[in-house]
Enzyme design. Structure first.
Site, short mmCIF file in Angstrom:
data_model
loop_
_atom_site.label_atom_id
_atom_site.label_comp_id
_atom_site.label_asym_id
_atom_site.label_seq_id
_atom_site.Cartn_x
_atom_site.Cartn_y
_atom_site.Cartn_z
N TYR A 30 -15.39 61.11 -40.74
CA TYR A 30 -15.08 62.53 -40.35
C TYR A 30 -14.03 62.92 -41.60
O TYR A 30 -12.88 63.17 -41.59
CB TYR A 30 -14.24 62.61 -39.18
CG TYR A 30 -15.06 62.47 -38.16
CD1 TYR A 30 -16.15 62.82 -37.45
CD2 TYR A 30 -14.70 61.16 -37.27
CE1 TYR A 30 -17.17 62.55 -36.36
CE2 TYR A 30 -15.52 60.57 -36.02
CZ TYR A 30 -16.60 61.37 -35.67
OH TYR A 30 -17.46 61.13 -34.58
N TRP A 34 -10.77 68.62 -38.72
CA TRP A 34 -11.36 68.98 -37.20
C TRP A 34 -10.41 69.78 -36.55
O TRP A 34 -9.04 69.61 -36.51
CB TRP A 34 -11.74 67.59 -36.65
CG TRP A 34 -13.32 67.53 -36.66
CD1 TRP A 34 -14.10 67.74 -35.70
CD2 TRP A 34 -13.93 67.06 -37.79
NE1 TRP A 34 -15.32 67.32 -36.07
CE2 TRP A 34 -15.49 66.95 -37.50
CE3 TRP A 34 -13.67 66.50 -38.98
CZ2 TRP A 34 -16.20 66.36 -38.04
CZ3 TRP A 34 -14.93 66.06 -39.88
CH2 TRP A 34 -15.95 65.86 -39.59
N ASP A 37 -8.62 67.95 -33.32
CA ASP A 37 -7.83 66.89 -33.85
C ASP A 37 -6.52 67.26 -34.59
O ASP A 37 -5.59 66.62 -34.21
CB ASP A 37 -8.74 66.08 -34.94
CG ASP A 37 -9.85 65.46 -34.39
OD1 ASP A 37 -10.80 66.29 -33.91
OD2 ASP A 37 -9.93 64.30 -34.47
N TYR A 82 -20.62 62.78 -44.57
CA TYR A 82 -20.92 63.17 -43.30
C TYR A 82 -21.99 64.28 -43.27
O TYR A 82 -22.35 65.12 -44.23
CB TYR A 82 -19.76 64.30 -42.90
CG TYR A 82 -19.70 65.00 -41.51
CD1 TYR A 82 -19.27 64.31 -40.40
CD2 TYR A 82 -19.96 66.20 -41.46
CE1 TYR A 82 -19.38 64.82 -39.17
CE2 TYR A 82 -20.26 66.67 -40.07
CZ TYR A 82 -20.03 66.15 -39.08
OH TYR A 82 -20.00 66.84 -37.78
N ASP A 166 -18.80 65.05 -27.45
CA ASP A 166 -20.06 65.32 -27.91
C ASP A 166 -21.28 64.91 -27.14
O ASP A 166 -22.55 65.53 -26.97
CB ASP A 166 -20.22 64.83 -29.34
CG ASP A 166 -19.16 65.35 -30.15
OD1 ASP A 166 -18.17 65.85 -29.67
OD2 ASP A 166 -19.27 64.96 -31.45
N TYR A 352 -20.15 56.44 -27.17
CA TYR A 352 -19.49 57.80 -27.32
C TYR A 352 -19.34 58.63 -26.00
O TYR A 352 -20.66 59.12 -25.79
CB TYR A 352 -20.46 58.39 -28.47
CG TYR A 352 -19.34 59.10 -29.34
CD1 TYR A 352 -18.32 58.21 -30.02
CD2 TYR A 352 -19.62 60.35 -29.83
CE1 TYR A 352 -17.63 58.94 -30.93
CE2 TYR A 352 -18.65 60.77 -30.81
CZ TYR A 352 -17.80 59.99 -31.39
OH TYR A 352 -16.98 60.47 -32.08
N TRP A 353 -18.51 58.83 -25.60
CA TRP A 353 -18.00 59.69 -24.49
C TRP A 353 -18.85 59.44 -23.10
O TRP A 353 -18.93 59.97 -22.22
CB TRP A 353 -18.50 61.29 -24.70
CG TRP A 353 -17.49 61.62 -25.83
CD1 TRP A 353 -17.64 61.76 -27.18
CD2 TRP A 353 -16.26 61.88 -25.73
NE1 TRP A 353 -16.38 62.23 -27.87
CE2 TRP A 353 -15.43 62.48 -26.89
CE3 TRP A 353 -15.22 62.08 -24.38
CZ2 TRP A 353 -14.41 62.69 -27.24
CZ3 TRP A 353 -13.87 62.50 -24.91
CH2 TRP A 353 -13.46 62.89 -25.85
N GLU A 396 -10.70 54.99 -32.78
CA GLU A 396 -11.18 56.22 -32.18
C GLU A 396 -11.02 56.27 -30.65
O GLU A 396 -10.51 57.16 -30.16
CB GLU A 396 -12.52 56.55 -32.84
CG GLU A 396 -13.06 57.72 -32.52
CD GLU A 396 -14.22 58.09 -33.06
OE1 GLU A 396 -14.95 57.07 -33.66
OE2 GLU A 396 -14.85 59.24 -33.10
C1 GLC Z 1 -16.11 63.38 -32.67
C2 GLC Z 1 -15.78 63.64 -31.26
C3 GLC Z 1 -14.81 65.29 -31.26
C4 GLC Z 1 -13.76 64.81 -32.39
C5 GLC Z 1 -14.51 64.45 -33.76
C6 GLC Z 1 -13.54 64.08 -34.87
O1 GLC Z 1 -17.12 64.51 -32.85
O2 GLC Z 1 -16.50 63.78 -30.09
O3 GLC Z 1 -13.99 65.25 -30.10
O4 GLC Z 1 -13.05 66.22 -32.73
O5 GLC Z 1 -15.28 63.43 -33.68
O6 GLC Z 1 -12.53 63.15 -34.47
#
Ligand code: GLC
Length: 425
Positions: A30, A34, A37, A82, A166, A352-353, A396
């Site tokens: 990333y 964001w 974040d 990315y 996500d 993830y999630w 994370e």
């Molecule tokens: C992923 C997460 C999101 C977060 C991003 C950067 O996309 O789902 O919540 O903001 O990563 O950490």
């Protein structure tokens, strides 16, 4: 000031992820700024460097659109690690940004940073807070007009990425209606950094990009997007964060706002709290999202179910039911709260999630538990979160069944959560 066993390491992560006044969530996976974040990260910086905390929020606001939206990503500097990058989003703001948003933790962070500034006697605090307060107010106006045009008292997401969760099972049915066709060529980069078994599937990615293509074709105009959206979910997590952030802006407006602004914020707050209160389902002991396209409740259990505690004071029966339900989700877990509980057929503890624990989600849930008088449960969750970070590192997210750290490592918001939650345990 108290220090924690991994305090230095936490600060070193924020320093390492600093790109000049803004912090990337983690290197490579990333590589930009964001939205939510940065709000959490600002609260982390406020522990030891209030001026830098303000800077984080100010740099995020550089990406704010003229209509008030604060985008989910601000592409301050190029990076080729990315996808999808600025060329895919095709937005026209003066700084390249994505075209969707993320949970507005910004207002919560602003109050937090402002209070830290007052406590530490930081120079220029009132002026800096006032500028950011105006940005937050514009963004809340955008939320209500662009994402609740029918006045439900609930704001909607038009893309799963907006939720911040996500790949949540809450989106499965609604996302399945989105076509997999794209005009953009998909070049996934995430699976080059993290094992594919922890990330979304290819088919989900095609749908994510189909939505981006659709909204870009609407010229990113909110009304056109609302009309064209094949995915539209009134989300309790988003609404709760917005409602709580609105309460925090009301607090700031007492000293920094006008009477008209105070009245406007009070109206927003009442509208959002009413909408949210209507999403409680006694039979489930939790709050549920509403799929606006199908016209149905989304009953999949996810962490979003408990985020409304951060905004609402529940009555005694609701509070007891919600805390008992959270205890049930924690049962047998090394660290909670899982993003999907183990009793759900959708539970995958590493993906993830769909099961893992996020420290910042716990931060919100614990603030909500405290607001509702459930101090003991809040402390228990905070303690296990801090312990998981101390054992596994600033990952994370964490496997709730083992405490193993997963996804990207050296994560900024996990470092911030550690410093803030660690001081409470
Ligand atoms: C992923 C997460 C999101 C977060 C991003 C950067 O996309 O789902 O919540 O903001 O990563 O950490």
């Amino acid at each position: 000031m108290n220090t924690l066993p991994k305090e230095e390491a936490a600060r070193a992560i924020l320093a390492r992820n600093d790109r000049g006044g803004y912090t990337v969530p983690t290197d490579r996976l990333y590589p930009f700024q964001w939205n939510w974040d940065s709000a959490f990260v600002a609260m982390g910086f406020a522990v030891f460097d209030v001026a830098r905390a303000y800077r984080e929020l100010e740099r995020l606001v550089e990406g704010q659109w003229d209509d008030g939206m604060i985008p989910h990503i601000v592409f301050h500097a190029p990076s080729d690690t990315y996808f999808p990058g600025p060329d895919v989003w095709g937005t026209r703001h003066r700084v390249p940004t994505s075209g969707i948003t993320q949970p507005p933790v910004f207002g919560m962070a602003l109050r937090h940073v402002h209070e830290a500034a007052l406590a530490s006697g930081t120079a220029g605090a009132a002026e800096r807070t006032t500028v950011l307060f105006q940005a937050a107010l514009r963004s809340h106006r955008w939320w209500l007009s662009a994402r609740d045009p029918d006045g439900l008292g609930l704001v909607s997401i038009l893309h799963p990425w907006e939720s911040g969760s996500d790949n949540s099972p809450a989106w499965d049915q609604a996302l399945a209606r989105v076509p997999t066709t794209t005009t953009t060529a998909i070049r996934r980069k995430d699976t080059g950094h993290v094992d594919a078994s922890m990330r979304p599937r290819d088919e989900d990615y095609q749908r994510f990009i189909h939505l981006v293509d659709t909204y870009r074709d609407c010229g990113w105009d909110p009304a056109r997007q609302w009309a064209a959206a094949p995915f539209k979910v009134a989300d309790v997590q988003m609404t709760a964060i917005l409602a709580r952030a609105t309460a925090d802006l009301i607090y700031l407006a007492e000293s920094l706002g006008t009477d008209d602004e105070k009245a406007e914020l009070a109206r927003m707050h009442a509208r959002l709290c009413d909408g949210l209160a209507g999403r409680w389902r006694p039979a489930l002991s939790r709050f549920v999202d509403l799929d606006l396209i199908a016209g149905r409740d989304i009953e999949e259990p996810t962490q979003a179910a408990f985020i409304p505690l951060v905004a609402l004071e529940l009555d005694a029966a609701q509070r007891d039911a919600a805390t008992a339900e959270i205890e049930r989700w924690l049962d047998g877990m090394v660290v909670g709260v899982p993003s999907t509980p183990a009793f759900s057929p959708a539970f995958e503890p590493k993906r993830y999630w769909r099961g893992p624990v996020w420290a910042v989600v716990n931060w919100l849930i614990c603030d909500g538990l405290r607001l509702n008088g459930a101090e003991d449960l809040a402390r228990r969750i905070e303690r296990t979160t801090v312990r998981a970070i101390e054992n596994a590192g600033f990952c994370e997210y964490f496997d709730p069944t083992t405490g193993e750290g997963l996804g990207g490592d050296t994560f900024s918001w996990t470092a911030a959560a550690y410093m803030v939650l660690g001081r409470r345990t």
